[in-house]
Design an enzyme around this catalytic site. Structure first.
Site, PDB file in Angstrom:
ATOM      1  N   GLU A 202       0.809  -1.222   0.000  1.00 27.10           N
ATOM      2  CA  GLU A 202       0.000   0.000   0.000  1.00 27.10           C
ATOM      3  C   GLU A 202       0.846   1.278   0.000  1.00 27.10           C
ATOM      4  O   GLU A 202       0.698   2.170   0.832  1.00 27.10           O
ATOM      5  CB  GLU A 202      -0.986   0.000   1.161  1.00 27.10           C
ATOM      6  CG  GLU A 202      -1.981  -1.145   1.076  1.00 27.10           C
ATOM      7  CD  GLU A 202      -3.103  -1.076   2.081  1.00 27.10           C
ATOM      8  OE1 GLU A 202      -4.139  -1.710   1.838  1.00 27.10           O
ATOM      9  OE2 GLU A 202      -2.950  -0.390   3.123  1.00 27.10           O
ATOM     10  N   GLU A 317      -6.505  -7.064  -2.090  1.00 22.54           N
ATOM     11  CA  GLU A 317      -7.120  -6.943  -0.771  1.00 22.54           C
ATOM     12  C   GLU A 317      -8.537  -6.419  -0.927  1.00 22.54           C
ATOM     13  O   GLU A 317      -8.763  -5.448  -1.648  1.00 22.54           O
ATOM     14  CB  GLU A 317      -6.360  -5.977   0.138  1.00 22.54           C
ATOM     15  CG  GLU A 317      -5.081  -6.487   0.746  1.00 22.54           C
ATOM     16  CD  GLU A 317      -4.540  -5.529   1.814  1.00 22.54           C
ATOM     17  OE1 GLU A 317      -5.358  -4.814   2.462  1.00 22.54           O
ATOM     18  OE2 GLU A 317      -3.311  -5.483   1.996  1.00 22.54           O
TER      19      GLU A 317
END
Length: 406
Positions: A202, A317
């Site tokens: 991320e 995700e």
């Protein structure tokens, strides 16, 4: 008698080869061909999960059955891709990298076990190499290490620009990729159980919203990884936020210093990734509107993967917390994500898989339950939805494999 038994054995082996070609062709590396992930000569459509905790749990030999149970539960539900951490930087609790270039062998052997167990259960791994966030060290720890060695750094985003800190990261990459598994005897860079490396979980760089800092870092690190290991796939670890390339379409996400289009166009990046948690992105938005956004978000990224990037996309995700939401709401989110991915896969599109956050096993909830965790050994409507998606995606894969043999 012995000769007859041997002939019977050969006949059974031939029948297995005909019926199950994947089992007979060896454990090959996942590769890329256009918008498809490929395995054993056929497009690799799959269903997957996250389980970031596996390495640190497996570092304690007495706790390893919990990792085995997670893989067993996942395999029983048809899941064939797992994403987990290959980092734990500094700190007092189970660090993999104690300080720059200094490693905890016990924790590394925990990661060895994770890779070995994934192989034993027929599950491919995506291994992430550092965290954007403070959990398990991340950028903040690397910057602290740089400061301790006299570097003039202050902000976490100095991780992307300071040469000494970039050197720390490159050393970690090399250490992990060249690691020889103490259980299997295979170097990580030679192990087809590993599907892909992820540069950073991320990634964000809010100090430079232009995206130039991130683009420069990816452009430096992607060829570095490939210089060591050209057998495995590589992805950035992006959440899917757009920068200037889609600033009119998604103006609220022009704020984190990344760009789904430009970052994934860097040479050496083999496929794109997206992370999606609508309840975090829109905390006060009605559920119907969250689902509408999710559908559009999924379709837009598939479209861009196919028509602009010409690469596969992994929804690496997604999930729905049960802290403030119901199982029914979680199921609707799973159905929406899975529907978009299956629709793409069924027409041979770029969406390769969706990996929900996250799998837990019995005995791990007290430490790792964050509201998203699912224990697959326990009957639930969500577990049934997961298994159904696995069946559908594996069915597409099997169908394409059969066509390839005609």
């Amino acid at each position: 008698m012995e000769q007859k038994s041997f002939r019977t054995f050969l006949l059974v082996l031939v029948l297995v080869v005909i019926a199950y070609p994947e089992a007979s062709s060896g454990d090959e590396f996942v590769s890329v061909n256009g918008v498809h992930l490929m395995l054993n000569g056929s497009p690799f459509y799959a269903n997957g999960f996250n389980a970031y905790w596996m390495m640190v749990i497996a570092a304690d030999v007495s706790q390893r059955p919990k990792v085995t149970a997670a893989f067993q539960d996942a395999s029983a539900r048809g899941l064939t891709i797992a994403r987990t951490w290959a980092f734990s930087d500094g700190g007092d609790w189970m660090p993999l990298q104690i300080s720059p270039g200094v490693y905890n062998e016990q924790v590394f052997q925990g990661l060895d076990f994770v890779v070995s167990e994934a192989k034993n259960h027929g599950i491919k791994l995506v291994l992430s190499l550092v965290n954007n966030w403070v959990e398990f060290g991340g950028k903040k720890q690397y910057v602290a290490w740089g400061k301790a060695q006299g570097q003039t750094v202050s902000a976490d985003d100095d991780f992307f620009t300071n040469e000494v800190i970039k050197g720390f990261y490159k050393n970690h990459v090399k250490t992990v990729l060249t690691r020889r598994n103490t259980i299997t005897g295979i170097a990580y860079m030679d192990d087809p159980t590993i599907m892909a490396w992820e540069l950073i979980n991320e990634m964000r760089c809010v100090s430079d919203k232009s995206g130039k800092t991130v683009q420069a870092w990816v452009s430096e690190m992607a060829p570095y990884v490939k210089s060591i290991d050209r057998k495995h796939l590589l992805e950035v670890g992006l959440e899917g936020y757009y920068g200037a390339s889609r600033s009119q379409q998604y103006p609220q996400y022009f704020q984190v210093g990344t760009d789904f289009i430009e970052n994934n166009q860097v040479p050496g990046i083999d496929f794109a990734t997206v992370h999606t948690y609508t309840e975090q992105m829109f905390q006060n938005m009605p559920e119907a509107d969250q689902l509408s956004f999710l559908n559009r978000w999924v379709q837009d990224h598939i479209h861009d993967a196919e028509n602009t990037l010409h690469k596969p996309v992994l929804f690496a995700e997604f999930g729905k917390t049960l802290k403030g939401y119901t199982i029914e709401q979680r199921d609707r989110t799973f159905n929406a994500m899975y529907s978009g991915v299956y629709s793409s896969a069924s027409r041979g599109g770029a969406a390769a898989a969706a990996l929900f956050w996250q799998v837990l096993s019995e005995g791990t909830e007290s430490s790792f339950q964050d509201g998203y965790g699912i224990v697959l050994s326990r009957p639930s409507s969500t577990a049934d939805i997961i298994a159904q998606q696995s069946s559908r995606m594996n069915g597409i894969r099997s169908m394409l494999a059969r066509r390839g043999r005609l």
